[in-house]
Design a protein around this motif. Structure first.
Motif, PDB file in Angstrom:
ATOM      1  N   LEU A  50      42.783 -10.840  38.938  1.00  0.00           N
ATOM      2  CA  LEU A  50      43.970 -10.641  39.766  1.00  0.00           C
ATOM      3  C   LEU A  50      44.554 -11.987  40.202  1.00  0.00           C
ATOM      4  N   LEU A  51      43.693 -12.909  40.571  1.00  0.00           N
ATOM      5  CA  LEU A  51      44.178 -14.249  40.931  1.00  0.00           C
ATOM      6  C   LEU A  51      44.865 -14.912  39.736  1.00  0.00           C
ATOM      7  N   HIS A  52      44.319 -14.716  38.553  1.00  0.00           N
ATOM      8  CA  HIS A  52      44.947 -15.279  37.348  1.00  0.00           C
ATOM      9  C   HIS A  52      46.357 -14.707  37.164  1.00  0.00           C
ATOM     10  N   MET A  53      46.493 -13.409  37.347  1.00  0.00           N
ATOM     11  CA  MET A  53      47.807 -12.780  37.183  1.00  0.00           C
ATOM     12  C   MET A  53      48.799 -13.280  38.228  1.00  0.00           C
ATOM     13  N   LEU A  54      48.284 -13.751  39.361  1.00  0.00           N
ATOM     14  CA  LEU A  54      49.143 -14.294  40.417  1.00  0.00           C
ATOM     15  C   LEU A  54      49.259 -15.818  40.317  1.00  0.00           C
ATOM     16  N   ASP A  55      48.735 -16.380  39.228  1.00  0.00           N
ATOM     17  CA  ASP A  55      48.768 -17.830  38.978  1.00  0.00           C
ATOM     18  C   ASP A  55      48.071 -18.604  40.086  1.00  0.00           C
ATOM     19  N   ALA A  56      46.930 -18.063  40.556  1.00  0.00           N
ATOM     20  CA  ALA A  56      46.203 -18.707  41.646  1.00  0.00           C
ATOM     21  C   ALA A  56      44.702 -18.759  41.389  1.00  0.00           C
ATOM     22  N   ALA A  57      44.288 -18.543  40.149  1.00  0.00           N
ATOM     23  CA  ALA A  57      42.859 -18.517  39.829  1.00  0.00           C
ATOM     24  C   ALA A  57      42.305 -19.929  39.695  1.00  0.00           C
ATOM     25  N   PRO A  58      41.065 -20.118  40.150  1.00  0.00           N
ATOM     26  CA  PRO A  58      40.434 -21.423  39.931  1.00  0.00           C
ATOM     27  C   PRO A  58      40.083 -21.603  38.447  1.00  0.00           C
ATOM     28  N   ASP A  59      39.821 -22.825  38.057  1.00  0.00           N
ATOM     29  CA  ASP A  59      39.413 -23.114  36.683  1.00  0.00           C
ATOM     30  C   ASP A  59      38.158 -22.320  36.329  1.00  0.00           C
ATOM     31  N   LEU A  60      38.012 -22.033  35.055  1.00  0.00           N
ATOM     32  CA  LEU A  60      36.892 -21.210  34.597  1.00  0.00           C
ATOM     33  C   LEU A  60      35.535 -21.801  34.950  1.00  0.00           C
ATOM     34  N   ASP A  61      35.389 -23.119  34.796  1.00  0.00           N
ATOM     35  CA  ASP A  61      34.096 -23.733  35.096  1.00  0.00           C
ATOM     36  C   ASP A  61      33.770 -23.700  36.578  1.00  0.00           C
ATOM     37  N   VAL A  62      34.765 -23.545  37.420  1.00  0.00           N
ATOM     38  CA  VAL A  62      34.554 -23.414  38.863  1.00  0.00           C
ATOM     39  C   VAL A  62      34.239 -21.956  39.216  1.00  0.00           C
ATOM     40  N   ALA A  63      34.932 -21.033  38.576  1.00  0.00           N
ATOM     41  CA  ALA A  63      34.807 -19.619  38.920  1.00  0.00           C
ATOM     42  C   ALA A  63      33.555 -18.966  38.340  1.00  0.00           C
ATOM     43  N   PHE A  64      33.111 -19.420  37.170  1.00  0.00           N
ATOM     44  CA  PHE A  64      32.025 -18.729  36.475  1.00  0.00           C
ATOM     45  C   PHE A  64      30.943 -19.695  36.031  1.00  0.00           C
ATOM     46  N   GLU A  65      29.725 -19.446  36.479  1.00  0.00           N
ATOM     47  CA  GLU A  65      28.581 -20.255  36.051  1.00  0.00           C
ATOM     48  C   GLU A  65      28.137 -19.868  34.651  1.00  0.00           C
ATOM     49  N   ASP A  66      28.207 -18.580  34.354  1.00  0.00           N
ATOM     50  CA  ASP A  66      27.702 -18.047  33.091  1.00  0.00           C
ATOM     51  C   ASP A  66      28.707 -18.265  31.960  1.00  0.00           C
ATOM     52  N   LYS A  67      28.205 -18.753  30.838  1.00  0.00           N
ATOM     53  CA  LYS A  67      29.057 -19.033  29.678  1.00  0.00           C
ATOM     54  C   LYS A  67      29.753 -17.766  29.178  1.00  0.00           C
ATOM     55  N   ALA A  68      29.047 -16.642  29.174  1.00  0.00           N
ATOM     56  CA  ALA A  68      29.627 -15.374  28.715  1.00  0.00           C
ATOM     57  C   ALA A  68      30.782 -14.937  29.613  1.00  0.00           C
ATOM     58  N   ASP A  69      30.657 -15.183  30.902  1.00  0.00           N
ATOM     59  CA  ASP A  69      31.741 -14.847  31.830  1.00  0.00           C
ATOM     60  C   ASP A  69      32.967 -15.725  31.578  1.00  0.00           C
ATOM     61  N   ARG A  70      32.741 -16.993  31.311  1.00  0.00           N
ATOM     62  CA  ARG A  70      33.860 -17.889  31.003  1.00  0.00           C
ATOM     63  C   ARG A  70      34.553 -17.451  29.718  1.00  0.00           C
ATOM     64  N   GLU A  71      33.773 -17.040  28.718  1.00  0.00           N
ATOM     65  CA  GLU A  71      34.358 -16.579  27.459  1.00  0.00           C
ATOM     66  C   GLU A  71      35.148 -15.292  27.669  1.00  0.00           C
ATOM     67  N   ALA A  72      34.629 -14.383  28.487  1.00  0.00           N
ATOM     68  CA  ALA A  72      35.362 -13.148  28.794  1.00  0.00           C
ATOM     69  C   ALA A  72      36.677 -13.476  29.506  1.00  0.00           C
ATOM     70  N   ALA A  73      36.643 -14.452  30.389  1.00  0.00           N
ATOM     71  CA  ALA A  73      37.862 -14.857  31.088  1.00  0.00           C
ATOM     72  C   ALA A  73      38.863 -15.468  30.106  1.00  0.00           C
ATOM     73  N   ARG A  74      38.384 -16.265  29.172  1.00  0.00           N
ATOM     74  CA  ARG A  74      39.285 -16.825  28.151  1.00  0.00           C
ATOM     75  C   ARG A  74      39.926 -15.701  27.336  1.00  0.00           C
ATOM     76  N   ASN A  75      39.122 -14.706  26.966  1.00  0.00           N
ATOM     77  CA  ASN A  75      39.667 -13.561  26.228  1.00  0.00           C
ATOM     78  C   ASN A  75      40.724 -12.837  27.045  1.00  0.00           C
ATOM     79  N   PHE A  76      40.477 -12.667  28.326  1.00  0.00           N
ATOM     80  CA  PHE A  76      41.445 -12.030  29.208  1.00  0.00           C
ATOM     81  C   PHE A  76      42.742 -12.847  29.259  1.00  0.00           C
ATOM     82  N   MET A  77      42.607 -14.156  29.376  1.00  0.00           N
ATOM     83  CA  MET A  77      43.776 -15.026  29.411  1.00  0.00           C
ATOM     84  C   MET A  77      44.581 -14.897  28.118  1.00  0.00           C
ATOM     85  N   ASP A  78      43.884 -14.851  26.987  1.00  0.00           N
ATOM     86  CA  ASP A  78      44.559 -14.707  25.693  1.00  0.00           C
ATOM     87  C   ASP A  78      45.294 -13.374  25.608  1.00  0.00           C
TER      88      ASP A  78
END
Length: 86
Positions: A50-78
């Motif tokens: 939701l923060l991403h959709m509002l252009d207010a999300a923190p960077d992936l490496d700040v928001a997610f410790e787990d590599k799989a979560d960061r990859e899921a977030a990248r997929n969502f962004m795409d």
């Protein structure tokens, strides 16, 4: 975390069209604090999305410790980028 419930919690309505523009910054601040405190991975991802959709999300490496979560977030962004402007 259900999107309608998140919108109701942070904006007071499940319909973003009903949200007054001046209410958005305070809601974003609350979401960012909750994101920092949330331990549940699914809830963190929902908040970040939701923060991403509002252009207010923190960077992936700040928001997610787990590599799989960061990859899921990248997929969502795409997916969001490929949907284009609405």
């Amino acid at each position: 975390m259900d999107m309608d419930n998140m919108l109701l919690r942070y904006f007071g309505t499940p319909d973003l069209a009903q949200v007054k523009v001046d209410a958005i910054p305070a809601a974003v601040d609350r979401m960012q604090v909750d994101l920092g405190l949330e331990k549940d991975r699914n809830k963190r991802f929902a908040l970040w999305s939701l923060l991403h959709m509002l252009d207010a999300a923190p960077d992936l490496d700040v928001a997610f410790e787990d590599k799989a979560d960061r990859e899921a977030a990248r997929n969502f962004m795409d997916l969001m980028a490929s949907a284009g402007p609405q």
